[in-house]
Enzyme design. Structure first.
Site, PDB file in Angstrom:
ATOM      1  N   LYS A 110     -31.202  -7.199  50.310  1.00  0.00           N
ATOM      2  CA  LYS A 110     -32.286  -8.065  50.804  1.00  0.00           C
ATOM      3  C   LYS A 110     -33.592  -7.309  50.679  1.00  0.00           C
ATOM      4  O   LYS A 110     -33.606  -6.076  50.688  1.00  0.00           O
ATOM      5  CB  LYS A 110     -32.055  -8.424  52.279  1.00  0.00           C
ATOM      6  CG  LYS A 110     -32.771  -9.681  52.705  1.00  0.00           C
ATOM      7  CD  LYS A 110     -31.998 -10.901  52.246  1.00  0.00           C
ATOM      8  CE  LYS A 110     -32.637 -12.197  52.662  1.00  0.00           C
ATOM      9  NZ  LYS A 110     -31.761 -13.336  52.316  1.00  0.00           N
TER      10      LYS A 110
HETATM   11  P1  NAD Z   1     -39.136 -22.005  53.322  1.00  0.00           P
HETATM   12  O1  NAD Z   1     -40.151 -20.951  53.353  1.00  0.00           O
HETATM   13  O2  NAD Z   1     -39.075 -22.904  52.139  1.00  0.00           O
HETATM   14  O3  NAD Z   1     -39.264 -22.950  54.600  1.00  0.00           O
HETATM   15  C1  NAD Z   1     -39.288 -22.479  55.895  1.00  0.00           C
HETATM   16  C2  NAD Z   1     -39.500 -23.668  56.818  1.00  0.00           C
HETATM   17  O4  NAD Z   1     -39.440 -23.209  58.169  1.00  0.00           O
HETATM   18  C3  NAD Z   1     -40.849 -24.359  56.670  1.00  0.00           C
HETATM   19  O5  NAD Z   1     -40.671 -25.753  56.784  1.00  0.00           O
HETATM   20  C4  NAD Z   1     -41.644 -23.870  57.860  1.00  0.00           C
HETATM   21  O6  NAD Z   1     -42.635 -24.791  58.243  1.00  0.00           O
HETATM   22  C5  NAD Z   1     -40.529 -23.763  58.882  1.00  0.00           C
HETATM   23  N1  NAD Z   1     -40.874 -22.884  59.994  1.00  0.00           N
HETATM   24  C6  NAD Z   1     -41.509 -21.698  59.956  1.00  0.00           C
HETATM   25  N2  NAD Z   1     -41.665 -21.224  61.212  1.00  0.00           N
HETATM   26  C7  NAD Z   1     -41.084 -22.123  62.030  1.00  0.00           C
HETATM   27  C8  NAD Z   1     -40.904 -22.217  63.436  1.00  0.00           C
HETATM   28  N3  NAD Z   1     -41.391 -21.264  64.243  1.00  0.00           N
HETATM   29  N4  NAD Z   1     -40.252 -23.276  63.933  1.00  0.00           N
HETATM   30  C9  NAD Z   1     -39.790 -24.250  63.100  1.00  0.00           C
HETATM   31  N5  NAD Z   1     -39.928 -24.233  61.776  1.00  0.00           N
HETATM   32  C10 NAD Z   1     -40.564 -23.189  61.255  1.00  0.00           C
HETATM   33  O7  NAD Z   1     -37.744 -21.252  53.572  1.00  0.00           O
HETATM   34  P2  NAD Z   1     -36.312 -21.704  53.097  1.00  0.00           P
HETATM   35  O8  NAD Z   1     -36.064 -21.159  51.755  1.00  0.00           O
HETATM   36  O9  NAD Z   1     -36.135 -23.151  53.367  1.00  0.00           O
HETATM   37  O10 NAD Z   1     -35.403 -20.855  54.109  1.00  0.00           O
HETATM   38  C11 NAD Z   1     -35.108 -21.330  55.406  1.00  0.00           C
HETATM   39  C12 NAD Z   1     -33.990 -20.485  55.984  1.00  0.00           C
HETATM   40  O11 NAD Z   1     -32.856 -20.563  55.118  1.00  0.00           O
HETATM   41  C13 NAD Z   1     -34.302 -18.992  56.123  1.00  0.00           C
HETATM   42  O12 NAD Z   1     -33.638 -18.501  57.265  1.00  0.00           O
HETATM   43  C14 NAD Z   1     -33.683 -18.387  54.874  1.00  0.00           C
HETATM   44  O13 NAD Z   1     -33.356 -17.026  55.058  1.00  0.00           O
HETATM   45  C15 NAD Z   1     -32.448 -19.258  54.753  1.00  0.00           C
HETATM   46  N6  NAD Z   1     -31.879 -19.280  53.409  1.00  0.00           N
HETATM   47  C16 NAD Z   1     -32.607 -19.761  52.352  1.00  0.00           C
HETATM   48  C17 NAD Z   1     -32.021 -19.787  51.097  1.00  0.00           C
HETATM   49  C18 NAD Z   1     -32.731 -20.385  49.912  1.00  0.00           C
HETATM   50  O14 NAD Z   1     -32.106 -20.529  48.852  1.00  0.00           O
HETATM   51  N7  NAD Z   1     -33.985 -20.778  50.022  1.00  0.00           N
HETATM   52  C19 NAD Z   1     -30.717 -19.287  50.903  1.00  0.00           C
HETATM   53  C20 NAD Z   1     -30.020 -18.806  52.011  1.00  0.00           C
HETATM   54  C21 NAD Z   1     -30.612 -18.814  53.257  1.00  0.00           C
END
Ligand code: NAD
Length: 446
Positions: A110
């Protein structure tokens, strides 16, 4: 969220989860468990970047390889103001378990850069990305450690990573150095939506194969989603399409709530968010805080934003019948115990959001073979892996514990005490057993 009683060290959280799971496995040596638990390598860089106004800012970035037993390190790079080395180490460990659970030939890694993307221009982000990747040098590579998108990084960031690495490694196929790239630069069909899609497949299959969650079917199940980014938006679309009303959804500025039988009109939610940068204020909906959104009475609660959202303070007030961890680490260890006592199953992150790394693996294979698979192929392969892994986890979950754990001298199954473990522990047991087996088969060096 203010927590006075629970230790929020994310690394301790994953260690507690690991210890709880490894206690369910008979006969693994302490030293082997330590090797599987601790990070192999942590790189920390501080680097200067020239800003658009001519000023110079210093940024901090981390890249952790947790384990490379199954293959090269694999894991996202996040850009967030609250990134810490401990958080990155914890997330790298989760990647090890996730790849092992999904039976993908990758280890866990990571990365993160401490920065607030909302306050940076595109050219500043490009310079931060290029400089960080240059600092990492040959610590990343197609067969050593392969980054991917994560919080506040996207396919544009991945394109810059590829381009930067390629600039220093002419004359070879560098496409497999990073996944989550744009389609035009060797990206895979379906990668952008893979995590949300995998979450949908896993939940659907879990509900179809177990009657545990007191939810008759996905159709009609009332869903609450925290986060409307890459993952949350796909989750919202797919659950809505399957007939599950989304009754509340949020972004970093707050949430909206509409508790009728159809739930929110998802198309209007996206349209409003595109126009206003937030869902808050969508006409015909009630505004709700992110804290209260988690406590809504619903069938399925899907945190899809940040870690540590459900902790010892609010776990007891959760009313969902099933919790699906689309985000990484949204439920703390103390909250896990409370939810387990309340009989609320938690489908764990290492299973639920593994669709992303699974299609990243498909992208890597396509890049190495210079192939381009169809979206249909990708989704079929993803669905089959998600379903198969759900089956393995459920099987482990429902299995009585090994009798030798109660009495190490005994091999008599009748002495087995039927102890239930939670789904996270079951998933970790599958992952740790797989890693331990491969480590021992490879042999401890020298
Ligand atoms: P992203 O950056 O696209 O979106 C994050 C979202 O969270 C946004 O809508 C933002 O407004 C919201 N957010 C931020 N702070 C917040 C808060 N305090 N309360 C509520 N909402 C809040 O990120 P993503 O890629 O969608 O990732 C989201 C989660 O999924 C993370 O934990 C990430 O580690 C996990 N994840 C993502 C992937 C991937 O392929 N993108 C894969 C595995 C895990």
């Amino acid at each position: 969220m203010n927590n006075k009683t629970e230790d929020f060290n994310p690394f301790l959280n994953v260690h507690q989860q690991f210890d709880q799971a490894s206690a369910q496995i008979f006969g693994l040596k302490r030293g082997l468990l330590d090797f599987l638990k601790f990070s192999k390598q942590t790189i920390s860089h501080c680097f200067p970047v020239e800003m658009d106004d001519g000023s110079i800012k210093t940024f901090h970035g981390f890249r952790v390889i947790h384990n490379q037993i199954l293959g090269p390190g694999k894991g996202g790079i996040r850009f967030h103001p609250e990134v810490t080395e401990l958080e990155v180490r914890a997330l790298a460990a989760l990647m090890t378990w996730k790849c092992a659970l999904m039976n993908i030939p990758f280890g866990g890694a990571k990365g993160g850069v401490v920065c607030d993307t909302k306050k940076l221009s595109k050219s500043e982000l490009r310079r931060i990305t290029r400089r960080f990747i240059t600092e990492l040098g040959d610590n990343i590579g197609p067969y050593t450690d392969i980054p991917a998108p994560d919080l506040y990084t996207n396919e544009q960031t991945m394109a810059w990573i590829y381009d930067t690495y390629n600039a220093f490694h002419h004359g070879q196929n560098n496409l497999p150095v990073v996944t989550g790239k744009p389609l035009s630069i060797g990206g895979s069909e379906g990668r952008a939506e893979a995590t949300g899609r995998g979450c949908f497949y896993a939940t659907q299959h879990f509900l179809e194969t177990t009657k545990i969650a007191k939810i008759k079917s996905l159709k009609g199940a009332r869903v609450v989603i925290q986060g409307l980014g890459n993952v949350g938006s796909v989750v919202a679309q797919l659950f809505h399409k399957a007939g599950a009303p989304i009754i509340a959804i949020s972004d970093s500025q707050g949430g909206i709530y509409h508790n009728n039988s159809q739930g929110l009109d998802i198309d209007s939610v996206f349209e409003y968010k595109n126009q206003h940068g937030t869902v808050v204020g969508l006409p015909g909906t009630e505004t709700i805080t992110n804290e209260n959104l988690l406590l809504l009475d619903c069938d399925i609660l899907i945190p899809a934003a940040l870690g540590n959202q459900i902790d010892a303070n609010n776990a007891d007030s959760i009313k969902a019948k099933l919790l699906v961890e689309a985000a990484n680490g949204p439920v703390t260890s103390d909250a896990d115990k409370i939810l387990s006592a309340k009989n609320i199953p938690v489908l764990p992150d290492i299973l639920v959001n593994a669709g992303g790394v699974t299609v990243s693996y498909f992208e890597w294979v396509q890049n190495i073979e210079n192939q381009h698979w169809s979206l249909n192929d990708i989704n079929q392969k993803l669905k089959s892996r998600m379903n198969q892994t759900v089956d393995e986890v459920v099987h482990q979950w429902q299995k009585p514990s090994d009798p030798r754990l109660n009495n190490p001298e005994s091999t008599n199954p009748s002495e087995s005490k039927v102890e239930t473990i939670d789904l996270r522990t079951a998933a970790l047991v599958v992952a740790i057993e797989r890693l331990a087996k491969v480590t021992l088969e490879r042999g401890i060096w020298p």
